[in-house]
Scaffold this active site. Structure first.
Site, PDB file in Angstrom:
ATOM      1  N   ASP A  81       0.835  -1.205   0.000  1.00 16.76           N
ATOM      2  CA  ASP A  81       0.000   0.000   0.000  1.00 16.76           C
ATOM      3  C   ASP A  81       0.870   1.257   0.000  1.00 16.76           C
ATOM      4  OD1 ASP A  81       0.885  -0.212   2.593  1.00 16.76           O
ATOM      5  OD2 ASP A  81      -1.089   0.052   3.536  1.00 16.76           O
ATOM      6  N   SER A  82       2.193   1.056   0.037  1.00 15.43           N
ATOM      7  CA  SER A  82       3.116   2.176  -0.199  1.00 15.43           C
ATOM      8  C   SER A  82       2.868   2.759  -1.597  1.00 15.43           C
ATOM      9  CB  SER A  82       4.568   1.725  -0.053  1.00 15.43           C
ATOM     10  OG  SER A  82       4.812   0.542  -0.794  1.00 15.43           O
ATOM     11  N   ASP A 105      -1.070  -5.970  -0.081  1.00 17.24           N
ATOM     12  CA  ASP A 105      -1.466  -5.342   1.175  1.00 17.24           C
ATOM     13  C   ASP A 105      -2.962  -5.125   1.232  1.00 17.24           C
ATOM     14  OD1 ASP A 105       0.367  -4.703   3.205  1.00 17.24           O
ATOM     15  OD2 ASP A 105       1.297  -3.144   1.978  1.00 17.24           O
ATOM     16  N   LYS A 124      -1.314  -9.350   2.927  1.00 19.88           N
ATOM     17  CA  LYS A 124      -0.580  -8.895   4.111  1.00 19.88           C
ATOM     18  C   LYS A 124      -1.463  -7.893   4.824  1.00 19.88           C
ATOM     19  CE  LYS A 124       3.137  -5.930   3.864  1.00 19.88           C
ATOM     20  NZ  LYS A 124       2.643  -4.752   4.620  1.00 19.88           N
ATOM     21  N   GLU A 128      -1.679  -5.297   8.500  1.00 22.21           N
ATOM     22  CA  GLU A 128      -0.898  -4.707   9.584  1.00 22.21           C
ATOM     23  C   GLU A 128      -1.557  -4.949  10.941  1.00 22.21           C
ATOM     24  OE1 GLU A 128      -0.004  -0.579   8.854  1.00 22.21           O
ATOM     25  OE2 GLU A 128       0.885  -1.023   6.894  1.00 22.21           O
ATOM     26  N   GLU A 185       8.901  -4.317  10.804  1.00 16.46           N
ATOM     27  CA  GLU A 185       9.333  -3.037  10.225  1.00 16.46           C
ATOM     28  C   GLU A 185       9.841  -2.098  11.313  1.00 16.46           C
ATOM     29  OE1 GLU A 185       6.739  -1.244   7.363  1.00 16.46           O
ATOM     30  OE2 GLU A 185       7.878   0.637   7.340  1.00 16.46           O
TER      31      GLU A 185
HETATM   32  O1  KIV Z   1       3.558  -1.131   1.640  1.00 18.69           O
HETATM   33  C1  KIV Z   1       4.717  -1.551   1.666  1.00 18.69           C
HETATM   34  O2  KIV Z   1       5.530  -1.303   0.763  1.00 18.69           O
HETATM   35  C2  KIV Z   1       5.108  -2.360   2.817  1.00 18.69           C
HETATM   36  C3  KIV Z   1       6.550  -2.719   2.966  1.00 18.69           C
HETATM   37  C4  KIV Z   1       7.348  -1.505   3.272  1.00 18.69           C
HETATM   38  C5  KIV Z   1       6.763  -3.785   3.945  1.00 18.69           C
HETATM   39  O3  KIV Z   1       4.299  -2.705   3.605  1.00 18.69           O
END
Ligand code: KIV
Length: 263
Positions: free
Chosen positions: A43-44, A82, A111, A113, A180
Site C-alpha cells: 500500500d506504499s 497489502d 498482508k 498490519e 518493520e
Molecule cells: O507497503 C509496503 O511497501 C510495505 C513494505 C514496506 C513492507 O508494507
C-alpha cells in the site's frame, strides 16, 4: 516459481528470502527477470505512485488495479498484496469481500498490519485458504497513533508487546511476518523464537529475509531516504540525465535522426 510452502522451507534451510515491492507491469517484468523470491504489491503505492504523504490513501480498488498489472507481468512470482487502511477493520464480511477482490486480482497472499483487535479476521482469512503475512513494528497505517514514522519496540514493554504479537500471528496461522523498523536485537530474538519466517525492513540482519520498496532500492526518491534503505543505483539521476539528453537532442534537432525516421 515459489509457493507459500517455500517460505517455511527457506527458513528451515537457513536460506534468506528476498522481496521487493512492485505496483505496475513494467517493474514487475524486471523483477521477474531477477532472482528475487516474491513481489509485494504494497500500500506504499499510495505514497510512491499516487503522491500521498502516508499509506492511508490506499483503497481496495487501488490495490486491485495495481495487483492485476503486477500479476500480468510477474512471470509466476509469488505475489502478496497489502490489505489497505481499515479494509480489515469493519468486520469479517467486509474484510472477506476485500480479500475476495484482492485474490481474484491474482495475488496468492494478503498482508495486513497489526493483530490486536482483528485476530478473528486473520483466523477467518487463513481458515478460508488464503495465506496471510503479518506485519508488526512500525505499521504505517497507524502513523497517526505513533506520532510519525518512528522505530518501534525500543522500550522493554514495547519489545515484549511485539514478541507477544509475533507469537499470536504465528498461532493464528500466518505464513510469515514483516518486522518493520524495530531494533535489530529484538528482530533477531523474534526470528529465533518463531517457526515461521520473518521478513525485515529496518529490522537489521537477523531476520529470515528482507523486503524493500523497489523505488528506494533503485534510488528513485532522493528527497527522503530512510536509514534502512540501500540505494543500488541512483535511479533519479539516471532518469533525469536521460530526459535532459532527450530534451537537448530535440531542441538541437539531433532527434529524431535518419535511423529513427521512416522513408
Ligand atoms: O507497503 C509496503 O511497501 C510495505 C513494505 C514496506 C513492507 O508494507
Amino acid at each position: 516459481m515459489n509457493t507459500v510452502l517455500d517460505f517455511a522451507r527457506f527458513k528451515a534451510e537457513g536460506r534468506k528470502i528476498s522481496i521487493v515491492t512492485a505496483y505496475d507491469a513494467w517493474s514487475a517484468r524486471i523483477v521477474a527477470r531477477s532472482g528475487v523470491d516474491a513481489v509485494l504489491v504494497g500500500d506504499s503505492a499510495a505514497m510512491v505512485v499516487h503522491g500521498h504523504d502516508t499509506t492511508l490513501g490506499a483503497t481496495v480498488n487501488m490495490m486491485v488495479l495495481h495487483t492485476k498489472a503486477v500479476v500480468r507481468a510477474a512471470g509466476g512470482r509469488f505475489v502478496i498484496v497489502d490489505m489497505p487502511f481499515l479494509s480489515f477493520r469493519k468486520g469479517i464480511p467486509s474484510a472477506m469481500t476485500a480479500v475476495g477482490a484482492l485474490v481474484a486480482s491474482g495475488a496468492q497472499a494478503v498482508k495486513l498490519e497489526g493483530v490486536d483487535g482483528h485476530e478473528d479476521v486473520i483466523r477467518q482469512i487463513v481458515g478460508s485458504g488464503v495465506p496471510v503475512m503479518g506485519h508488526i513494528g512500525l505499521t504505517p497505517q497507524s502513523v497517526n497513533q505513533f506520532g510519525g514514522f518512528r522505530v518501534q519496540g525500543k522500550r522493554a514493554e514495547d519489545a515484549e508487546r511485539l514478541c507477544r504479537q509475533a507469537h499470536l500471528l504465528e498461532d493464528l496461522g500466518c505464513f510469515s511476518i514483516v518486522l518493520e523498523c524495530v531494533p535489530s536485537e529484538l528482530a533477531a530474538r523474534i526470528t529465533s523464537e518463531l517457526r515461521l519466517p520473518t521478513v525485515g525492513i529496518g529490522a537489521g540482519p537477523g531476520t529470515d529475509g528482507q523486503v524493500l520498496v523497489l523505488h528506494d532500492l533503485w534510488g528513485m526518491e532522493r528527497s527522503h531516504t530512510a536509514r534502512f534503505v540501500r540505494r543500488y543505483i541512483d535511479g533519479e539521476r539516471l532518469l533525469t540525465d536521460a530526459l535532459d539528453r532527450y530534451n537537448a537532442d530535440v531542441k538541437d534537432a539531433r532527434f529524431p535522426g535518419p535511423e529513427e525516421s521512416y522513408s
